[in-house]
Design an enzyme around this catalytic site. Sequence first.
Site, PDB file in Angstrom:
ATOM      1  N   LYS A   1      -8.046  -1.062   6.316  1.00  0.00           N
ATOM      2  CA  LYS A   1      -8.913  -1.877   5.467  1.00  0.00           C
ATOM      3  C   LYS A   1     -10.374  -1.635   5.802  1.00  0.00           C
ATOM      4  CE  LYS A   1      -6.368  -5.961   4.130  1.00  0.00           C
ATOM      5  NZ  LYS A   1      -5.968  -7.246   4.645  1.00  0.00           N
TER       6      LYS A   1
ATOM      7  N   HIS B   1       0.844  -1.197   0.000  1.00  0.00           N
ATOM      8  CA  HIS B   1       0.000   0.000   0.000  1.00  0.00           C
ATOM      9  C   HIS B   1       0.882   1.251   0.000  1.00  0.00           C
ATOM     10  CE1 HIS B   1       0.893   0.559   4.215  1.00  0.00           C
ATOM     11  NE2 HIS B   1       0.269  -0.562   4.579  1.00  0.00           N
TER      12      HIS B   1
ATOM     13  N   CYS C   1      -0.307 -11.169  22.532  1.00  0.00           N
ATOM     14  CA  CYS C   1      -1.211 -10.820  21.420  1.00  0.00           C
ATOM     15  C   CYS C   1      -0.717 -11.539  20.176  1.00  0.00           C
ATOM     16  CB  CYS C   1      -1.242  -9.317  21.162  1.00  0.00           C
ATOM     17  SG  CYS C   1      -2.145  -8.916  19.642  1.00  0.00           S
TER      18      CYS C   1
ATOM     19  N   CYS D   1      -5.247  -5.873  23.815  1.00  0.00           N
ATOM     20  CA  CYS D   1      -4.096  -5.357  23.089  1.00  0.00           C
ATOM     21  C   CYS D   1      -4.366  -3.900  22.703  1.00  0.00           C
ATOM     22  CB  CYS D   1      -3.870  -6.189  21.829  1.00  0.00           C
ATOM     23  SG  CYS D   1      -2.784  -5.379  20.648  1.00  0.00           S
TER      24      CYS D   1
ATOM     25  N   CYS E   1       0.135  -9.057  17.233  1.00  0.00           N
ATOM     26  CA  CYS E   1       1.427  -8.361  17.331  1.00  0.00           C
ATOM     27  C   CYS E   1       2.585  -9.330  17.497  1.00  0.00           C
ATOM     28  CB  CYS E   1       1.448  -7.423  18.530  1.00  0.00           C
ATOM     29  SG  CYS E   1       0.145  -6.200  18.539  1.00  0.00           S
TER      30      CYS E   1
ATOM     31  N   HIS F   1      -4.611  -3.918  18.636  1.00  0.00           N
ATOM     32  CA  HIS F   1      -5.668  -4.672  17.960  1.00  0.00           C
ATOM     33  C   HIS F   1      -7.008  -4.628  18.693  1.00  0.00           C
ATOM     34  CE1 HIS F   1      -2.067  -6.374  16.065  1.00  0.00           C
ATOM     35  NE2 HIS F   1      -2.858  -6.638  15.047  1.00  0.00           N
TER      36      HIS F   1
ATOM     37  N   HIS G   1       4.078   1.339   2.293  1.00  0.00           N
ATOM     38  CA  HIS G   1       5.218   0.562   1.789  1.00  0.00           C
ATOM     39  C   HIS G   1       5.822   1.263   0.572  1.00  0.00           C
ATOM     40  CE1 HIS G   1       2.354  -2.710   3.297  1.00  0.00           C
ATOM     41  NE2 HIS G   1       3.317  -2.659   4.193  1.00  0.00           N
TER      42      HIS G   1
ATOM     43  N   LYS H   1      -6.642   7.548   9.471  1.00  0.00           N
ATOM     44  CA  LYS H   1      -5.672   6.459   9.479  1.00  0.00           C
ATOM     45  C   LYS H   1      -6.035   5.517   8.329  1.00  0.00           C
ATOM     46  CE  LYS H   1      -3.934   2.882  12.431  1.00  0.00           C
ATOM     47  NZ  LYS H   1      -4.151   1.961  13.495  1.00  0.00           N
TER      48      LYS H   1
END
Length: 641
Positions: free
Chosen positions: A299, A19, A127, A144, A130, A147, A22, A296
Amino acid sequence: MSGTFYLTTPIYYVNALPHLGHAYTTIAADTMARYHRLAGEDVWLLTGTDEHGDRIAQIAAAAGVDPQAYADRISAEFRQTWDRLGLRYDDYIRTTEPRHTQVVQAILQKLWDAGEIYLGKYGGHYCFGCERFYTEKEIVDGKCPDHLTVLTWIEEENYFFKMSKYQGWLIDYVNQHPDFIRPERYRNEILGFLRDPLQDLSISRPRTRLEWGIPLPFDDKYVTYVWFDALINYVSALGGPGDPRFEKFWPVVQHLIGKDILKQHAVYWPCMLKAAGIPLYQHLNVHAYWTVEGHKMSKSLGNVIEPLAFAAEYGSVGNDAFRYFVLREMTFGLDSDFAKGAFVTRLNADLANDLGNLVSRATTLIANFAVGAGAPGPTTPDEATVVRAAEEARRLLGEAMGEFAFQRGLAAIWEFVGAANRYVDATQPWALARKAAERPRLDRVLLTLADSVRYLGIVLDPFVPDAAARIRAAVGPTSTPRLAEATVGALDRLPAVQKLSGLFPRVGDSKSERETRNAMAAMEKVTGADEPPRIKIDEFSRVELRVAEVVAAEAVPKSKKLLKLTVSLGSEQRTIVAGIAQHYAPADLVGKKVVVVANLEPATLMGVPSQGMVLAGSTDGDGALAVLTLDRDLPPGARVR
Ligand code: ME8
């Protein structure tokens, strides 16, 4: 300048497709590598994929495929994305390759033999997302913090790396090497983190829980913790200590990462290197995070920017426009927002207008007026200004690139673009061309313009490589570009120059805006070209000019500039859209006899079809405008010649 340069990107997890984030890191790395190549250095750029660990095992299991097959597929997607974006790398490492696992195991064995690793017991809140344990302090409502999923209490025997013993040493090292971690805010963050006691690092996972990893060489009931495995890629890709490539490039290694993986790179990694007896990296360069339209990227929000699809929307200039935008927009080290409106503005203002127009004006002027016979006239303060601007831009570019400050480097180049555009306005070569006596002066101006564009074809190479290659194809240099040749003022003969227009076509967000702009641009080409070529009388006679009477006039909705006129040409009535609304009220025009181009190709402006063009004169300076009317009466439809 000569020397060696080794730069790495993070190796990306194969649990998601590439994305914007990256892509930014990889583009920044590619730009930096190109800059150092341009400076004549021996460059090695490494990227790749991180393929072990719980996360990948889980996602592959959910997809019902073997983790290796899963990793093969996503790793290839990353690679293909970089290739299609035109990014070049010298090596692409995958942590499932034998060349990597061998070096990881050798380093583990060495640390085990040296007593740097011990077997201990650990219990904690884990977690799976992670792949790490959380301390009581970090947990939010038993969940977490990242998450927001419930953590699992796990107690197990694991191997630990004695990281805690390096705390004092690391603090001293960071204090003594101010640019080890940069920009400074991240160095401060790490020094802050190191104020609390540093724990030993659990570096293994029992195979009963996780199979997908590199087995510990001294206990095959365990696999290596994915971060301990992953960080070593930077060393394993060079063949490890002793390999000639390692010996050549490791001494100059620099890492480029996002702020999310700062702790692993600024704390774990230096301690691991120190324990293994491998010299530390030179610099850790840390950039911040992209948000998308203020949110942010996620997805679940559906706002993930897929770099290839995004760039493809802008056709053949998409790759360049995308990289220009991300490099120019993000202040290195600070968060930035990716907004489509801002992208279009930069593309139109910086690339199409400032750069594209300069290249088009300069190459057109040279192609139209160059005869290249006599010696160019002497230089004047106008040329000196351009020469100085070029020197200054290169100096600032060098400083900026030394700190990964791409945005400052580009701003410096654009200062030069501005200076060159002002030079064209000030010297007015099209006016010089009308006077034979000004030929030497014109030649000097054309030479300076050719030199300026040539300069840009070199310094822009790291940032917009496709456009820079087109510029060099039009103006030179024809050999491999070298930063040392990026000067203005030394060229003494006009090179062969090809016209290069439309380097970056303007874009609009809507179809009607695009149509309007194209039609206006086409008209401007006919009417307002500031360096008009000579034409023959028969060319002129192809333009059908006629007297027209304005029958009705009204504003075009939502447009500040346009009026919709209904005109009579005697035998027929037509609609003509004219860009004169800032100078005439509709009522001023009704009943007037004006001159129109009657055989102009129809165009649609802001959704209104226009069949012709009204002639008007205007000045550049104060923007005054006057529609052409008749001195004596003539009937509508009368031919004007
Ligand atoms: O962390 N803005 O891999 P990863 C800017 N495998 N950059 C971003 C970004 C954003 N919103 N999101 C991601 C890993 N990045 C490990 C690395 S290295 C030994 C192992 C970029 O696939 C940024 O470079 O999660 C960040 O550091 C990296 O992607 C994380 O990629």
